[in-house]
Design an enzyme around this catalytic site. Structure first.
Site, short mmCIF file in Angstrom:
data_model
loop_
_atom_site.label_atom_id
_atom_site.label_comp_id
_atom_site.label_asym_id
_atom_site.label_seq_id
_atom_site.Cartn_x
_atom_site.Cartn_y
_atom_site.Cartn_z
N GLU A 76 0.85 -1.21 0.00
CA GLU A 76 0.00 0.00 0.00
C GLU A 76 0.88 1.24 0.00
OE1 GLU A 76 -3.34 2.31 2.77
OE2 GLU A 76 -2.45 0.45 3.46
N ASP A 84 1.89 1.30 5.33
CA ASP A 84 2.55 -0.01 5.20
C ASP A 84 3.97 0.22 4.64
OD1 ASP A 84 0.13 -1.05 5.90
OD2 ASP A 84 -0.25 -2.04 3.96
N ASP A 129 -0.67 -1.71 8.53
CA ASP A 129 -1.67 -1.22 9.50
C ASP A 129 -3.02 -1.89 9.23
OD1 ASP A 129 -2.63 -0.06 7.22
OD2 ASP A 129 -2.32 2.02 7.85
N ASP A 149 30.59 -11.95 -3.48
CA ASP A 149 31.91 -11.81 -2.86
C ASP A 149 32.24 -10.34 -2.65
OD1 ASP A 149 34.42 -12.43 -1.92
OD2 ASP A 149 35.33 -12.17 -3.92
N GLU A 152 37.17 -6.78 -0.58
CA GLU A 152 37.64 -6.07 0.59
C GLU A 152 38.73 -5.07 0.22
OE1 GLU A 152 37.46 -9.34 0.36
OE2 GLU A 152 36.32 -10.15 2.06
N ASN A 172 42.34 -9.86 -3.14
CA ASN A 172 40.97 -10.28 -2.86
C ASN A 172 40.87 -11.77 -3.13
OD1 ASN A 172 38.26 -9.96 -2.24
ND2 ASN A 172 37.75 -9.96 -4.44
N ASP A 251 79.78 8.51 20.46
CA ASP A 251 81.04 9.18 20.73
C ASP A 251 81.49 8.90 22.15
OD1 ASP A 251 81.55 10.33 18.25
OD2 ASP A 251 80.03 11.88 18.64
N ASP A 298 69.16 -1.17 16.84
CA ASP A 298 68.15 -1.31 17.88
C ASP A 298 67.00 -0.36 17.57
OD1 ASP A 298 68.95 1.19 18.60
OD2 ASP A 298 69.82 0.61 20.53
N HIS A 502 151.09 -73.04 -51.03
CA HIS A 502 151.83 -74.28 -50.75
C HIS A 502 152.40 -74.31 -49.33
CE1 HIS A 502 155.58 -72.00 -51.88
NE2 HIS A 502 156.15 -72.89 -51.06
N ASP A 555 149.35 -69.75 -56.42
CA ASP A 555 149.97 -70.08 -55.13
C ASP A 555 149.75 -68.92 -54.15
OD1 ASP A 555 151.41 -71.34 -53.18
OD2 ASP A 555 153.39 -70.93 -54.08
N SER A 661 159.24 -69.20 -48.33
CA SER A 661 157.98 -69.31 -49.06
C SER A 661 156.84 -68.64 -48.33
CB SER A 661 157.63 -70.79 -49.26
OG SER A 661 158.49 -71.36 -50.20
#
Ligand SMILES: *[C@@H]1O[C@H](CO)[C@@H](O)[C@H](O)[C@H]1NC(C)=O
Ligand SMILES: *[C@@H]1O[C@H](CO)[C@@H](O)[C@H](O)[C@H]1NC(C)=O
Ligand SMILES: *[C@@H]1O[C@H](CO)[C@@H](O)[C@H](O)[C@H]1NC(C)=O
Ligand SMILES: *[C@@H]1O[C@H](CO)[C@@H](O)[C@H](O)[C@H]1NC(C)=O
Ligand SMILES: *[C@@H]1O[C@H](CO)[C@@H](O)[C@H](O)[C@H]1NC(C)=O
Length: 722
Positions: A76, A84, A129, A149, A152, A172, A251, A298, A502, A555, A661
């Site tokens: 409606e 509705d 309603d 799917d 992302e 993905n 240093d 470090d 001889h 001879d 001889s």
């Protein structure tokens, strides 16, 4: 999948097997949501009931989106779908609120565009309603949904600052996605972001490029990287650090040290070296085929890092040095792995290694930068002792130890032997280690006996019958034969004696080498009769045939001695007739022997001293006549033949006689003054009688026979040098 790879096939099988195992034995805990479905309003296609509130919660598997497609919507219609409505929600998010149908002017119809939920869930709510107009019954809706799917990877970056799905590379996959990192980075444990990593590994190519992670940008997290450059042994690695080098140093009072950040270079068998600071180490020749680099930083500090190119050289061998008297080839500035060198000696020198002579030499530069053999030496070659010379000698003229270019001179023992040319001959040790004659045509040298030149002369002209004692060494070819009775002979070569047939053959009985005693070298029979020399063979002329002592034709005989004679003053050969030898009537000859002579009292006695006499050659006709007249008065007088000649004086008194001889009648060559064997004492009628002459075998007629016998019985005997 490469099904040709058996290992992969095996893995597939295991996966399949595990899958079967899982499906058979352990049922999945929750049913996977469907990949598609249908949803419709209650009682569809009958009109929906009033006062409805119905909710559908659709879901598809994780990693997929729901795509919802309406086939038919008939709800409606009202402004804003106030009465509705069909509401489509993704969690709290309103995706659409629909009412009306295709034709209605009011309401909001979804049309044919599908609705895509951002995730794998979707909620539909149908609300009605109670004021449905009787005249028109609305049938509601029918829709299909399917799992789609999610890409992302192309999802927009969320606004919360957490960055893209993957910080570097997004892949993905069906229902999901994977993150991956560029070279030099690795995926953090969040599986999303990437961080710099060590491109650890072994570099075994002959050249390459290495750099620290992130170079030339600083690293922000602690890292220890190891790089190994390991190339074929026999090659060494050379590092070339680029100028842009920066590793934090600390240093201290003693200067900067590599405390927290460093690059350490380790070479086998050497102390490791640490580098830091802002100065590039530049080019480093490691002299090794293996280098290990450890880079350590470090989490604090800012090191921009380093980069380097490396390349390789063949290892170098030391300069081979020089070989005295030799040449090292090829001659290069430097020698590297696999280079080969050769050594050749100068002419006259030979290669020696470890006391051994070697034919050729080469050595190669090895991996360990050493030559595989030490250098050889060049030693002067030598020709060895010069061959000794029979009846001669050798003297050194120059050089030593028979070495290359040494000169030796051969000479023959004069005056009994001489070379063919009469000259001494020099030989030089050549590069082929042969003694080579300085005159190219001479290959070897032989000492030939000198014939017919006694060292001592007989001065007087006396007789055998009417002769004179010969002085020692004046008739050194004279031979005394003894075969029951005495006979004479003459040395003609160092193994040959010429005599009358001889002497060695009386009738049918021929002397043998057992019965024939041979003496020579002295003029006194008493001194001579010591150890006789022995014959090796006796060769009577084949045409000599004298059964009754009436035929002295041919001879002539040759005796071969068992031992070779070495000539000296007392034993020397007489020359043989030259090809053009002439028997000139009146020419004086010398006849000698140990035969019958006359005593002072006139009686005939056998002499113990060698006697000789000078008699002239007699004209053949005169001699023939003398024989003919003798034959008239006497019986058994032999005939004169062309193979005979006569010598003597008409008055008589000088002659050869029995026992002489076989002995020599020699003439002297007027040019060379050498005595030559013109005749062999053969026969006569009486001895030294007036009107008779001595008859001699004419040796010149037998030269072919003599040469043939000597050649046929040749055991390297040496004929006299005429
Ligand atoms: C080291 O690298 C620099 C820069 O690439 C180059 O100019 C130089 O020739 C190299 N030195 C050696 C010894 O290879
Ligand atoms: C390599 O050898 C050269 C020459 O012998 C030398 O100068 C250099 O210090 C060596 N390199 C190392 C790392 O020992
Ligand atoms: C030959 O050599 C000998 C011995 O060395 C020497 O006595 C003689 O004079 C030399 N003869 C000639 C012709 O050189
Ligand atoms: C002795 O002479 C004969 C014949 O002339 C010969 O065959 C033999 O070898 C000779 N014997 C010796 C010991 O020389
Ligand atoms: C000659 O040689 C013979 C035999 O070797 C020897 O008996 C004789 O004494 C030598 N004569 C001289 C003068 O050397």
């Amino acid at each position: 999948m490469d099904t040709s790879n058996p290992q992969m096939g095996w893995i597939s099988f295991i996966v399949w097997f595990l899958y079967v195992l899982v499906c058979d034995c352990v049922p999945l805990p929750d049913k996977e949501p469907p990949m598609h479905g249908e949803v419709q309003s209650p009682q569809y296609p009958q009109p929906y009931p009033p006062n409805l509130l119905k909710q559908w919660d659709l879901s598809v598997p994780e990693g997929f989106q729901i795509q919802l497609t309406f086939m038919h919507v008939d709800i409606e219609a009202s402004g804003g779908c106030y009465y509705d409505s069909l509401t489509v929600l993704y969690d709290e998010k309103l995706l659409g609120k629909f009412c009306g149908n295709q034709n209605s002017a009011d309401g909001h119809h979804p049309g044919h565009q599908p609705i895509l939920s951002p995730g794998n869930r979707l909620t539909l709510i149908l609300q009605t309603d109670d004021s449905n107009p009787e005249r028109h019954q609305n049938v509601g809706f029918t829709a299909q949904y399917q799992a789609i799917d999610i890409d992302e990877c192309s999802a927009p970056e969320p606004g919360d600052g957490s960055g893209p799905v993957c910080s570097q590379i997004c892949l993905n996959t069906l229902g999901s996605y994977l993150c991956s990192c560029y070279h030099g980075y690795e995926l953090r444990s969040d599986q999303r972001t990437c961080m710099l990593s060590c491109s650890d590994g072994i570099f075994d190519e002959p050249k390459g490029h290495l750099f620290s992670p992130g170079y030339p940008n600083p690293l922000l997290h602690p890292m220890s990287c190891q790089y190994i450059i390991s190339v074929e042994s026999g090659f060494t690695v050379s590092l070339n650090f680029s100028d842009n080098f920066h590793i934090e140093s600390v240093d201290t009072e003693e200067g900067p040290i590599c405390l927290y950040h460093w690059l350490q270079m380790s070479i086998p068998d050497k102390k490791p070296m640490k580098f830091c600071g802002g100065t590039s180490p530049g080019v480093i020749e490691t002299n090794s085929s293996t280098v290990m680099l450890d880079y350590h930083v470090d989490g604090q500090g800012m090191s921009n890092g380093w980069s380097l190119d490396y390349h390789t050289h063949r290892v170098k061998c030391p300069m081979p040095g020089k070989v005295p008297r030799g040449r090292v080839t090829p001659s290069l500035e430097e020698y590297f792995y696999r280079d080969q060198i050769y050594v050749r000696c100068d002419q006259g020198y030979k290669l020696m290694m470890g006391g051994q002579e070697i034919e050729r030499y080469s050595t190669m530069c090895q991996k360990n930068s050493q030559w595989h053999l030490p250098l050889p030496e060049c030693h002067i070659i030598d020709c060895g002792e010069p061959e000794p010379l029979l009846n001669g000698g050798v003297t050194f003229l120059s050089g030593s130890l028979n070495q290359y270019l040494s000169v030796v001179q051969y000479h023959c023992n004069e005056p009994f032997y001489s070379t063919l040319s009469g000259q001494n001959v020099s030989f030089t040790c050549d590069a082929d280690r042969r003694w080579r004659s300085n005159s190219n045509d001479i290959v070897s040298i032989t000492c030939l006996p000198v014939c017919g030149k006694p060292t001592d002369e007989s001065y007087s002209f006396q007789r055998i019958i009417g002769g004179q004692d010969a002085a020692d060494n004046s008739i050194p070819w004279q031979v005394l034969l003894n075969v029951g009775g005495r006979g004479g002979g003459m040395v003609i070569a160092d193994k040959w004696i010429l005599t009358a047939a001889h002497v060695v053959k009386q009738g049918e009985s021929q002397a043998t080498n057992k019965t024939l005693n041979i003496y020579m070298g002295l003029t006194d029979v008493n001194k001579l009769y010591k150890v006789p020399m022995r014959a090796a063979s006796i060769h009577v002329h084949p045409e000599y045939n004298n059964p009754n002592n009436l035929n002295f034709d041919n001879d002539i005989a040759l005796i071969k001695l068992q031992d070779r004679l070495t000539f000296n003053a007392s034993i020397m050969p007489v020359c043989l007739p030259a090809e053009d030898a002439t028997y000139t009537t009146g020419m004086m000859g010398q006849v000698s022997g140990f035969g019958i002579t006359k005593s002072a009292g006139g009686e005939k006695i056998l002499t113990n001293k060698l006697k000789y006499v000078q008699v002239p050659v007699v004209d053949d006709e005169i001699c023939g006549e003398s024989i003919t007249s003798l034959q008239k008065t006497r019986r058994n007088v032999p005939y004169l033949t062309n193979n005979m000649f006569c010598a003597g004086v008409p008055d008589g008194g000088k002659d050869s006689c029995q026992g002489d001889s076989g002995g020599p009648f020699t003439l002297t060559d007027p040019n060379t003054e050498q005595f030559w064997a013109a005749g062999i004492v053969s026969w006569g009628v009486d001895c030294g009688l007036q009107g008779t002459y001595g008859v001699y075998t004419k040796v010149a007629n037998y030269m072919d026979w003599i040469n043939k016998i000597i050649d046929d019985n040749n055991d390297n005997n040496i004929k006299s040098n005429e």
